[in-house]
Design a protein around this motif. Sequence first.
Motif, PDB file in Angstrom:
ATOM      1  N   ASN A 152      18.546  54.767  29.961  1.00  0.00           N
ATOM      2  CA  ASN A 152      19.476  55.775  29.470  1.00  0.00           C
ATOM      3  C   ASN A 152      18.807  57.146  29.510  1.00  0.00           C
ATOM      4  O   ASN A 152      17.606  57.264  29.758  1.00  0.00           O
TER       5      ASN A 152
ATOM      6  N   LYS B 227      31.678  53.862  33.139  1.00  0.00           N
ATOM      7  CA  LYS B 227      31.366  55.158  33.745  1.00  0.00           C
ATOM      8  C   LYS B 227      31.432  55.123  35.272  1.00  0.00           C
ATOM      9  O   LYS B 227      31.326  56.158  35.925  1.00  0.00           O
TER      10      LYS B 227
ATOM     11  N   ASN C 223      31.012  60.195  39.479  1.00  0.00           N
ATOM     12  CA  ASN C 223      30.733  58.889  38.862  1.00  0.00           C
ATOM     13  C   ASN C 223      30.482  57.804  39.903  1.00  0.00           C
ATOM     14  O   ASN C 223      30.839  56.644  39.715  1.00  0.00           O
TER      15      ASN C 223
ATOM     16  N   SER D 197      23.904  57.635  36.634  1.00  0.00           N
ATOM     17  CA  SER D 197      25.038  57.960  35.774  1.00  0.00           C
ATOM     18  C   SER D 197      24.588  58.624  34.476  1.00  0.00           C
ATOM     19  O   SER D 197      25.260  59.502  33.936  1.00  0.00           O
ATOM     20  N   ALA D 198      23.422  58.198  33.987  1.00  0.00           N
ATOM     21  CA  ALA D 198      22.903  58.716  32.712  1.00  0.00           C
ATOM     22  C   ALA D 198      22.657  60.220  32.752  1.00  0.00           C
ATOM     23  O   ALA D 198      22.667  60.881  31.709  1.00  0.00           O
TER      24      ALA D 198
ATOM     25  N   ASP E 263      25.073  62.237  30.854  1.00  0.00           N
ATOM     26  CA  ASP E 263      25.220  61.973  29.418  1.00  0.00           C
ATOM     27  C   ASP E 263      24.523  62.992  28.529  1.00  0.00           C
ATOM     28  O   ASP E 263      24.581  62.886  27.303  1.00  0.00           O
ATOM     29  N   ASP E 264      23.861  63.943  29.120  1.00  0.00           N
ATOM     30  CA  ASP E 264      23.116  64.961  28.368  1.00  0.00           C
ATOM     31  C   ASP E 264      23.552  66.332  28.879  1.00  0.00           C
ATOM     32  O   ASP E 264      23.626  66.548  30.099  1.00  0.00           O
TER      33      ASP E 264
ATOM     34  N   ARG F  27      23.234  67.265  32.765  1.00  0.00           N
ATOM     35  CA  ARG F  27      24.560  67.338  33.384  1.00  0.00           C
ATOM     36  C   ARG F  27      24.770  68.694  34.067  1.00  0.00           C
ATOM     37  O   ARG F  27      25.267  68.769  35.193  1.00  0.00           O
TER      38      ARG F  27
END
Length: 329
Positions: free
Chosen positions: A167, A221, A266, A274-275, A278-279, A283
């Motif tokens: 992650n 996701k 995605n 993909s992770a 998430d930030d 991102r």
Amino acid sequence: MDRLFAFFCSVILCLLLVVGSAEAQLHVGFYSKSCPHAEFIISEEINKAIRKSSSIGGPLLRIFFHDCFVRGCDASLLLNATNPKKPTEKNAPPNQFLRGFTLIDKIKARLEKACPSTVSCADLIALIARDVVHADNGPFWEVPTGRRDGVLSNASEALGLPAFSANISTLKTQFRNKGLSAEDLVLLSGAHTIGNAHCFTITKRLYNFSGRGDNKDVDPKLDRNYLLKLRAKCSAGSKDALKLIEMDPGSFTTFDNSYFKLVVKNRGLFQSDSALLDDPETRAYVIRLAKLENSVFFKEFGQAMVNMGNVGVLTGKLGQVRKNCARVN
């Protein structure tokens, strides 16, 4: 008080000199006098190898990554085990499917013939990483050299490599612990634009993401159309476990920024891809790189590779220059 202040200043200065000394001893053109044709020899062999097998670039680039994240960039990954009870990094699960070691040995043998005991294996794989990217239509950057080779390699230490299922919190921590920034993390992830992966690295995303095991238990996701394409190539069982899939479909032998365009949609192959979405910080970097020209990504990727190449290096009288990359002298 003035003397005490001066004393502390001198101590701090000494500490800064010690910390910075290893990096300072790496410089472009380290072999310009001791082995002036070293980089030419390496690039010539890499270009021949890429023409023969266009898919070899990804694995060779991955060797540099996997080496630097364990004990630093000291070529400890290349060492063979001399005792069955003491496996080396090469034997660790994350490294068992790497390839290109025979080619590295071939290039090292040629370097030894030209300049005996001069070019380290650690510098060799750093230069190879640059040359495979360039051979795959990617950037060329100047590689600071002067690394020396480590003499220790333990399989257990390689178990902490950044994983394809990691992650964003774990990834940022792992990179930060190596002195690398969140931007370095995103840029270096862009290396997934070349090379293949095995189906077993993504089957959990496709069939058993949360552990339920039913047909609908997929990573939410993952883009639906991409999911269907991946399922068509990788079955739920073990039959396709070792089947190869392109990390950057349609562009897996061309180094470009298409990886970031896929991640934004995605369609990143791994959970770790993909992770990055998430930030907020990572991102933003992904979205930015997806929109920019390749030339900008190329320049920044080269700098990120230089940054990674400084991790935990041995210089000066530390380590050794191995005559054979698979064993200590």
